[in-house]
Write an enzyme that holds these catalytic residues in place. Structure first.
Site, short mmCIF file in Angstrom:
data_model
loop_
_atom_site.label_atom_id
_atom_site.label_comp_id
_atom_site.label_asym_id
_atom_site.label_seq_id
_atom_site.Cartn_x
_atom_site.Cartn_y
_atom_site.Cartn_z
N ASP A 107 0.98 -1.11 0.11
CA ASP A 107 0.03 -0.09 -0.19
C ASP A 107 1.09 1.21 0.02
OD1 ASP A 107 -2.10 1.68 0.25
OD2 ASP A 107 -3.07 0.33 1.73
N ASP A 130 -2.73 4.59 -2.85
CA ASP A 130 -3.82 5.24 -1.86
C ASP A 130 -3.98 6.71 -2.65
OD1 ASP A 130 -5.24 5.46 0.49
OD2 ASP A 130 -3.94 7.21 0.95
N GLU A 150 -6.58 3.68 -5.89
CA GLU A 150 -7.91 4.00 -5.23
C GLU A 150 -8.18 5.33 -5.49
OE1 GLU A 150 -9.22 4.83 -0.58
OE2 GLU A 150 -7.28 5.78 -1.16
N HIS A 197 -10.32 -1.64 4.72
CA HIS A 197 -10.01 -0.80 6.25
C HIS A 197 -10.60 0.36 6.22
CE1 HIS A 197 -7.23 1.01 3.10
NE2 HIS A 197 -7.37 2.11 4.16
N ASP A 198 -11.40 1.12 5.30
CA ASP A 198 -12.01 2.38 5.34
C ASP A 198 -13.46 2.05 5.56
OD1 ASP A 198 -9.80 4.08 5.40
OD2 ASP A 198 -9.53 4.36 3.23
#
Length: 545
Positions: free
Chosen positions: A98, A200, A242, A315-316
């Site tokens: 990530d 990200d 993302e 995770h968000d």
């Protein structure tokens, strides 16, 4: 489209601080991940997406990086990272990192230098503006985490820009030196043997602050193409960006192989359907026909010009069984239904840790039990502006990022076997009932349903490359579609409600013997003119050719 290894791959996201604690300090770590590689191999995944483990002050749980080429002590050492790469490779599992390159931590050496003086060589690595004549902020742009996107720096008398926390200053991607530094660092990781990157908020690097443009700026795609050429473009790796605001047309720009950008992107249109007017803190019920339209649009639009990522959780995000399924009576059935609905589509599926055992949202009693910076900031801001604490806590229970960050429950022992001490965030209280050990013992568990779905993708080309054709498009409770290629026709039906539903089958789909592929109740071997779907029932069958 030329076949790629990641077309039939299934990715498993690990959120390291919540996965497995090997040294009993309350926080998950790299050695904990190493200890669970055989579990991941049993599940069948062949890629692990590792949320950030770089050195960081952890203002945003590692998404604020202070050293891209070192490991946070909480997670271990670079030797641990090297061992993880090697032992994963032995199990045919690739590790994708990530990577956050829109911003750094304010403790990164570049930013420490940048704030020393206006003529420092690193000053232009970040975005600075003078105060207005009255000393106020340069403009009214807001931070995603609440408040202004500008923070005043006392030492140099100017404001720096931060889309997220004030401790996450944005990099200036118009500076060629920033581009060179990032590309050099990415190649360093590629040379280490990683399997790719999840990038990200990558859609923010083409921002034009003075024109109030943050996402999808005009320079975005040239910058990504330059990154591709300088780093991963000639490597056999998976890259996923993302991109919160992507449309299918924008996604084609990212993922069409001819454009030489990314393998695929994450889009969130299907996730934000339960956010009133785009506000996650004002949740609304799911409109299934709207969900079907969104997912169908992405399947159809990217069929020949790009590639889809398939996901419900990360995770968000909150736990999908609590959002689109039933976390109570039909937790197992609805978790399986959601898995089948997603995994039978065209694209690369992503499984978020705990999704494969049907983990649910958590409802902590007090805001003091939460750790997420976004959750805490918005709770403070909204309650100060008149939203009742009870209403805001209810929204937190539904959509806080901490829903996906409670520790992975490995068994029914204290703290779910995650750690021998109190974890950094409390374990979901339902861990005695929902844990890995229990799932592995029950041959009818959610885990084995995911295991079968993953195996089917690797053995049935129609799931990977077949055309997508919706059926029952306007039905209020049922989601159905066909996957077809020259050899097979696969029918997938899912009941998104907690009630039995009768559906009249189209003539070309009924009155035939079928081959069951996967199901969460009993297997269907024949389709009559009317099919009754039990609560949250889902199945896939092969139709006669």
């Amino acid at each position: 489209m030329a076949p790629k290894w990641w077309h039939d791959a299934v990715v498993y996201q690990v959120y390291p601080r919540s996965f497995c604690d090997s040294n009993n300090d309350g926080m998950g770590d790299l050695r904990g991940i190493i200890s669970k590689l055989d579990y991941l191999k049993t599940l069948g995944v062949n890629v692990v997406w590792l949320s950030p483990v770089y050195k960081s002050p952890m203002d945003d749980n590692g998404y604020d990086i202070s050293d891209y080429q070192d490991i946070a002590p909480e997670f271990g050492t670079m030797a641990d990272m090297d061992e993880l790469l090697e032992k994963a490779k032995q199990r045919d599992i690739r590790i994708i990192m990530d990577l956050v390159v829109n911003h750094t931590s304010d403790e990164h050496p570049w930013f420490k230098e940048a704030r020393k003086s206006k003529d420092n060589p690193y000053r232009d690595y970040y975005i600075w503006r003078k105060p207005n004549a009255d000393g106020s902020v340069p403009d009214e742009m807001g931070s995603v985490f609440g408040g202004s996107a500008w923070e005043f720096d006392e030492q140099t008398g100017e404001y720096y820009f931060h889309i997220f926390s004030k401790r996450q200053p944005d990099l200036n991607w118009e500076n060629p030196k920033v581009q060179e530094e990032v590309h050099k660092m990415m190649n360093w990781w590629i040379d280490k043997g990683i399997g790719g990157f999840r990038l990200d908020v990558i859609d923010l690097i083409g921002k034009e602050i003075d024109n109030k443009i943050t996402g999808n700026g005009p320079r975005l795609h040239p910058l990504i193409q330059q990154m591709n050429r300088a780093t991963f473009g000639n490597k056999d790796v998976l890259t996923v960006g993302e991109t919160w605001d992507a449309t299918p047309e924008i996604a084609k720009l990212y993922s069409n192989p001819e454009r030489e950008e990314f393998s695929m992107v994450f889009q969130f249109e299907h996730i934000s359907l339960t956010w009133k007017n785009g506000d996650k803190w004002t949740p609304i019920p799911l409109d299934l026909p709207a969900l079907k339209r969104v997912l169908t649009k992405w399947q159809v639009e990217l069929a020949d010009e790009g590639w889809n990522s398939l996901f419900w959780n990360n995770h968000d995000l909150p736990r999908i069984v609590s959002k689109y399924g039933c976390e109570g009576q039909y937790r197992v059935e609805s978790a399986k239904m959601l898995a089948t609905t997603l995994h039978m589509m065209k694209g690369t599926p992503y499984v978020y840790q705990g999704e494969e055992i049907g983990m649910t949202n958590v409802a902590f009693d007090s805001i003091e039990d939460y750790r997420d910076i976004e959750t805490l900031n918005f709770y403070k801001e909204r309650t100060a502006n008149g939203v009742s604490p009870d209403a805001m806590l209810a929204a937190v229970h539904e959509n806080s990022r901490d829903n996906g960050r409670t520790p992975m429950p490995w068994d029914s022992s204290d703290n779910g076997g995650f750690s021998a001490v109190q974890p950094w965030i409390s374990t979901n209280p339902n861990y005695p009932q929902i844990n890995v050990a229990q799932a592995l013992e029950d041959k009818d568990s959610v885990f084995y349903h995911y295991q079968k779905l993953i195996a089917l993708r690797k053995s049935m080309p129609v799931i990977v490359y077949g055309d997508f054709q919706p059926v029952f498009e306007e039905h209020e409770k049922v989601f159905g579609y066909l996957r077809c290629d020259d050899a097979q026709r696969l029918l997938v039906l899912s009941n998104f409600s907690g009630e039995a539903v009768d559906i009249d089958m189209p003539a070309h789909l009924c009155g035939v013997e079928v081959e069951p592929v996967i199901h969460n109740y009993e297997a269907h071997t024949y389709l009559p003119t009317q099919v009754t779907l039990k609560p949250y029932e889902s199945f896939a069958v092969l139709l006669p050719a």
